[in-house]
Scaffold this motif. Structure first.
Motif, PDB file in Angstrom:
ATOM      1  N   PRO A 136      10.373  28.424  47.354  1.00 31.51           N
ATOM      2  CA  PRO A 136      11.026  27.165  47.028  1.00 31.51           C
ATOM      3  C   PRO A 136      12.327  26.974  47.823  1.00 31.51           C
ATOM      4  O   PRO A 136      12.891  27.919  48.352  1.00 31.51           O
ATOM      5  CB  PRO A 136      11.295  27.256  45.532  1.00 31.51           C
ATOM      6  N   TYR A 137      12.760  25.741  47.823  1.00 28.11           N
ATOM      7  CA  TYR A 137      13.936  25.334  48.594  1.00 28.11           C
ATOM      8  C   TYR A 137      15.182  26.109  48.187  1.00 28.11           C
ATOM      9  O   TYR A 137      15.917  26.634  49.031  1.00 28.11           O
ATOM     10  CB  TYR A 137      14.131  23.832  48.385  1.00 28.11           C
ATOM     11  N   TRP A 138      15.459  26.241  46.883  1.00 27.93           N
ATOM     12  CA  TRP A 138      16.642  26.956  46.410  1.00 27.93           C
ATOM     13  C   TRP A 138      16.586  28.423  46.813  1.00 27.93           C
ATOM     14  O   TRP A 138      17.576  28.986  47.276  1.00 27.93           O
ATOM     15  CB  TRP A 138      16.750  26.836  44.889  1.00 27.93           C
ATOM     16  N   GLN A 139      15.446  29.054  46.641  1.00 31.25           N
ATOM     17  CA  GLN A 139      15.301  30.476  46.964  1.00 31.25           C
ATOM     18  C   GLN A 139      15.569  30.734  48.438  1.00 31.25           C
ATOM     19  O   GLN A 139      16.224  31.708  48.800  1.00 31.25           O
ATOM     20  CB  GLN A 139      13.909  30.980  46.579  1.00 31.25           C
ATOM     21  N   ALA A 140      15.087  29.861  49.300  1.00 28.60           N
ATOM     22  CA  ALA A 140      15.325  30.022  50.741  1.00 28.60           C
ATOM     23  C   ALA A 140      16.817  29.920  51.047  1.00 28.60           C
ATOM     24  O   ALA A 140      17.346  30.687  51.866  1.00 28.60           O
ATOM     25  CB  ALA A 140      14.539  28.965  51.518  1.00 28.60           C
ATOM     26  N   ALA A 141      17.502  28.993  50.404  1.00 25.98           N
ATOM     27  CA  ALA A 141      18.949  28.846  50.609  1.00 25.98           C
ATOM     28  C   ALA A 141      19.687  30.078  50.097  1.00 25.98           C
ATOM     29  O   ALA A 141      20.631  30.565  50.743  1.00 25.98           O
ATOM     30  CB  ALA A 141      19.449  27.582  49.918  1.00 25.98           C
ATOM     31  N   TRP A 142      19.269  30.600  48.945  1.00 29.57           N
ATOM     32  CA  TRP A 142      19.899  31.799  48.386  1.00 29.57           C
ATOM     33  C   TRP A 142      19.687  33.006  49.307  1.00 29.57           C
ATOM     34  O   TRP A 142      20.612  33.765  49.593  1.00 29.57           O
ATOM     35  CB  TRP A 142      19.351  32.100  46.989  1.00 29.57           C
ATOM     36  N   ASP A 143      18.460  33.182  49.787  1.00 33.05           N
ATOM     37  CA  ASP A 143      18.157  34.302  50.674  1.00 33.05           C
ATOM     38  C   ASP A 143      19.000  34.234  51.948  1.00 33.05           C
ATOM     39  O   ASP A 143      19.504  35.255  52.425  1.00 33.05           O
ATOM     40  CB  ASP A 143      16.666  34.328  51.018  1.00 33.05           C
ATOM     41  N   ALA A 144      19.170  33.037  52.492  1.00 39.96           N
ATOM     42  CA  ALA A 144      20.004  32.861  53.689  1.00 39.96           C
ATOM     43  C   ALA A 144      21.462  33.191  53.372  1.00 39.96           C
ATOM     44  O   ALA A 144      22.164  33.816  54.177  1.00 39.96           O
ATOM     45  CB  ALA A 144      19.878  31.435  54.212  1.00 39.96           C
ATOM     46  N   HIS A 145      21.919  32.779  52.208  1.00 39.85           N
ATOM     47  CA  HIS A 145      23.298  33.075  51.800  1.00 39.85           C
ATOM     48  C   HIS A 145      23.511  34.588  51.700  1.00 39.85           C
ATOM     49  O   HIS A 145      24.513  35.121  52.194  1.00 39.85           O
ATOM     50  CB  HIS A 145      23.606  32.405  50.456  1.00 39.85           C
ATOM     51  N   VAL A 146      22.596  35.292  51.063  1.00 37.37           N
ATOM     52  CA  VAL A 146      22.714  36.743  50.901  1.00 37.37           C
ATOM     53  C   VAL A 146      22.711  37.437  52.265  1.00 37.37           C
ATOM     54  O   VAL A 146      23.508  38.353  52.511  1.00 37.37           O
ATOM     55  CB  VAL A 146      21.577  37.283  50.003  1.00 37.37           C
ATOM     56  N   ARG A 147      21.852  37.002  53.171  1.00 41.88           N
ATOM     57  CA  ARG A 147      21.787  37.603  54.512  1.00 41.88           C
ATOM     58  C   ARG A 147      23.083  37.411  55.285  1.00 41.88           C
ATOM     59  O   ARG A 147      23.522  38.289  56.024  1.00 41.88           O
ATOM     60  CB  ARG A 147      20.644  36.978  55.316  1.00 41.88           C
ATOM     61  N   ASN A 148      23.721  36.251  55.133  1.00 44.33           N
ATOM     62  CA  ASN A 148      24.882  35.895  55.954  1.00 44.33           C
ATOM     63  C   ASN A 148      26.226  36.079  55.259  1.00 44.33           C
ATOM     64  O   ASN A 148      27.265  35.879  55.881  1.00 44.33           O
ATOM     65  CB  ASN A 148      24.759  34.437  56.413  1.00 44.33           C
ATOM     66  N   TRP A 149      26.221  36.454  53.986  1.00 45.68           N
ATOM     67  CA  TRP A 149      27.472  36.532  53.223  1.00 45.68           C
ATOM     68  C   TRP A 149      28.365  37.652  53.733  1.00 45.68           C
ATOM     69  O   TRP A 149      27.925  38.778  53.992  1.00 45.68           O
ATOM     70  CB  TRP A 149      27.163  36.739  51.744  1.00 45.68           C
TER      71      TRP A 149
END
Length: 190
Positions: free
Chosen positions: A1-14
């Motif tokens: 889902p859209y939210w999960q993809a955004a969260w995963d990107a945030h975790v990778r780049n945080w």
């Protein structure tokens, strides 16, 4: 889902902020230092508390019967919404009866609009009447690199009474998105 993809990107780049290893919220100071004597204003000149915490005194200390209120209310005194008044700890001493430190304070009393009214002195204030609070906009919620994203929900989770509601304010909006297969409606509020 859209939210999960955004969260995963945030975790990778945080990347943690420079101060993240030193930061402790006011809840830490209240819970783990509750039996440690509070520093007086003079002591804080050479050993200050962190910039993101403030020392506040409970608003009930402004009342004439403040001591009986503290005695009957105890640890239920500080509610989530209670921010208290700014106070300076003038000095402290060990109370012989309770075997706990009590404090002499100057407290800046405010009106309902937050405007300064007067400074009052209180003697023998127990620790329960004094609390650390977070400086406004200093908690983790306000970090520049905190995760923020609209949460989409299926239409079936939204009550019918909300679906045809007219928008009253320009800050509320209904948006549609094709990127979320679960919902065509997104509720946004301030």
């Amino acid at each position: 889902p859209y939210w999960q993809a955004a969260w995963d990107a945030h975790v990778r780049n945080w990347i943690p902020s420079d101060q993240s290893g030193k930061y402790k919220p006011s809840a830490y100071w209240n819970r783990f230092l509750k039996d440690t004597p509070l520093r007086t204003t003079q002591e804080q000149t050479y050993e200050p508390y962190p910039d993101h915490v403030l020392i506040k005194c409970h608003h009930k200390l402004a009342q004439k019967n403040w001591m009986s209120i503290l005695e009957t209310t105890g640890h239920q005194l500080w509610k989530v919404s209670e921010q208290g008044y700014h106070c300076d700890i003038i000095d402290r001493h060990l109370d012989e009866q309770s075997k706990a430190f009590v404090y002499n304070i100057n407290m800046d009393v405010e009106d309902d609009n937050g405007d300064f009214v007067k400074t009052i002195f209180r003697e023998g204030v127990p620790r329960i009447g004094i609390s650390f609070v977070d400086f406004p906009s200093s908690s983790d919620l306000h970090l520049k690199n905190a995760f923020r994203h609209a949460i989409h929900m299926p239409d079936s989770m939204v009550p019918d009474a909300w679906l045809n509601r007219k928008l009253d304010t320009p800050s509320s909006q209904t948006a549609t998105t094709d990127s979320d297969k679960h919902s065509s409606k997104e509720l946004i509020s301030e």
